[in-house]
Enzyme design. Structure first.
Site, PDB file in Angstrom:
ATOM      1  N   SER A  19       0.826  -1.217   0.000  1.00  0.00           N
ATOM      2  CA  SER A  19       0.000   0.000   0.000  1.00  0.00           C
ATOM      3  C   SER A  19       0.861   1.269   0.000  1.00  0.00           C
ATOM      4  CB  SER A  19      -0.985   0.005   1.174  1.00  0.00           C
ATOM      5  OG  SER A  19      -0.321   0.177   2.396  1.00  0.00           O
ATOM      6  N   ASN A 113      13.441   4.242   4.125  1.00  0.00           N
ATOM      7  CA  ASN A 113      12.532   3.224   4.652  1.00  0.00           C
ATOM      8  C   ASN A 113      11.412   3.923   5.402  1.00  0.00           C
ATOM      9  OD1 ASN A 113      11.582   0.609   5.459  1.00  0.00           O
ATOM     10  ND2 ASN A 113      12.491   0.943   7.487  1.00  0.00           N
ATOM     11  N   HIS A 115       8.783   3.201   8.606  1.00  0.00           N
ATOM     12  CA  HIS A 115       8.627   2.289   9.737  1.00  0.00           C
ATOM     13  C   HIS A 115       7.429   2.741  10.587  1.00  0.00           C
ATOM     14  CE1 HIS A 115       9.880  -0.634  12.727  1.00  0.00           C
ATOM     15  NE2 HIS A 115       9.638   0.294  13.638  1.00  0.00           N
TER      16      HIS A 115
HETATM   17  C1  GAR Z   1       3.815  -0.729   6.749  1.00  0.00           C
HETATM   18  O1  GAR Z   1       3.084  -0.456   7.912  1.00  0.00           O
HETATM   19  C2  GAR Z   1       5.277  -0.403   6.951  1.00  0.00           C
HETATM   20  O2  GAR Z   1       5.491   0.734   7.739  1.00  0.00           O
HETATM   21  C3  GAR Z   1       5.746  -1.643   7.644  1.00  0.00           C
HETATM   22  O3  GAR Z   1       5.096  -2.699   6.988  1.00  0.00           O
HETATM   23  C4  GAR Z   1       3.861  -2.222   6.467  1.00  0.00           C
HETATM   24  C5  GAR Z   1       3.853  -2.519   4.995  1.00  0.00           C
HETATM   25  O4  GAR Z   1       2.601  -2.211   4.444  1.00  0.00           O
HETATM   26  N1  GAR Z   1       7.149  -1.777   7.577  1.00  0.00           N
HETATM   27  C6  GAR Z   1       7.876  -2.295   8.564  1.00  0.00           C
HETATM   28  O5  GAR Z   1       7.408  -2.733   9.592  1.00  0.00           O
HETATM   29  C7  GAR Z   1       9.381  -2.314   8.293  1.00  0.00           C
HETATM   30  N2  GAR Z   1      10.089  -2.574   9.501  1.00  0.00           N
HETATM   31  P1  GAR Z   1       2.424  -2.061   2.879  1.00  0.00           P
HETATM   32  O6  GAR Z   1       3.048  -3.327   2.248  1.00  0.00           O
HETATM   33  O7  GAR Z   1       0.955  -2.011   2.675  1.00  0.00           O
HETATM   34  O8  GAR Z   1       3.134  -0.820   2.459  1.00  0.00           O
END
Ligand code: GAR
Length: 207
Positions: A19, A113, A115
């Site tokens: 997303s 990145n 987070h």
């Molecule tokens: C998001 O919340 C991102 O911040 C997190 O994974 C999710 C991915 O969602 N990332 C981490 O935790 C990295 N350490 P998405 O695939 O829908 O973008």
């Protein structure tokens, strides 16, 4: 800082839903990240839902599976694909891998990145769960440069959300995610503009 006149080719790395990658694609499409184009989306998992969403938008996608091979081998192929596409800026978007020193060195100062916590609080996995378990009253999300440390590079931007008494991991994650989709394009736009400087650990905007 990069040359503002040059077109900035973004490479987005995902592992799942994607997303945040879509939020970046939408922002590029709507001209909110001037000078940027998404040149490549790479997933380390063939089953990542984000891959189909990227293809639907006409983005070039590539699967570089991690399973069944060494980390070094996997990273070399990933760096090779980024190099081949002449990627200027790598955006990790739910990419659930720690990058080696070699990878970071190859794209030093050119990897971002996002987070889902207010770093340096709650680095690593399940940041939203960590915030709830710790009893934090506020949480949020952070966009930062990637260095060799776990979620420890210089912070580019942050957004905060309240943690409510009746929050579950799902409800808190959803509230944070809404902010992520706003924050990541904003932060990428700043870095692409080149109008910033890094002084020690501080990323200062000249806008
Ligand atoms: C998001 O919340 C991102 O911040 C997190 O994974 C999710 C991915 O969602 N990332 C981490 O935790 C990295 N350490 P998405 O695939 O829908 O973008």
């Amino acid at each position: 800082m990069r040359e503002p006149s040059k077109n900035c080719r973004l490479g987005i790395l995902i592992s799942g839903r994607g997303s945040n990658m879509i939020a970046l694609a939408d922002a590029v499409g709507q001209g909110q990240i001037p000078g940027a184009e998404i040149a490549l989306v790479i997933s380390d998992k063939s089953g990542a839902a984000g891959l189909a969403r990227a293809s639907e938008r006409g983005l070039k996608t590539l699967v570089i599976e991690r399973d069944g091979r060494s980390r070094e081998d996997h990273e070399l192929q990933t760096i090779g694909a980024l190099d081949e596409q002449k990627i200027d800026l790598v955006c990790l978007a739910g990419y659930m891998r720690l990058l080696s020193r070699y990878f970071v060195e190859s794209y030093r100062g050119r990897i971002l990145n996002i987070h889902p916590s207010l770093l340096p609080a709650f680095p690593g996995l399940a940041a939203q769960r960590q915030a709830l378990d710790h009893g934090a009253k506020w949480s949020g999300c952070t966009v930062h440069f990637v260095d060799e440390t776990l979620d420890g590079g210089p912070i580019v931007a942050q957004s905060i959300v309240p943690v409510l008494d009746d929050d579950t991991e799902e409800s808190l994650s959803a509230r944070i995610l809404e902010q992520e989709h706003r924050l990541y394009p904003e932060a990428v736009a700043l870095i692409v503009s080149g109008q910033y400087e890094v002084v020690g650990r501080r990323v200062l905007s000249n806008r």
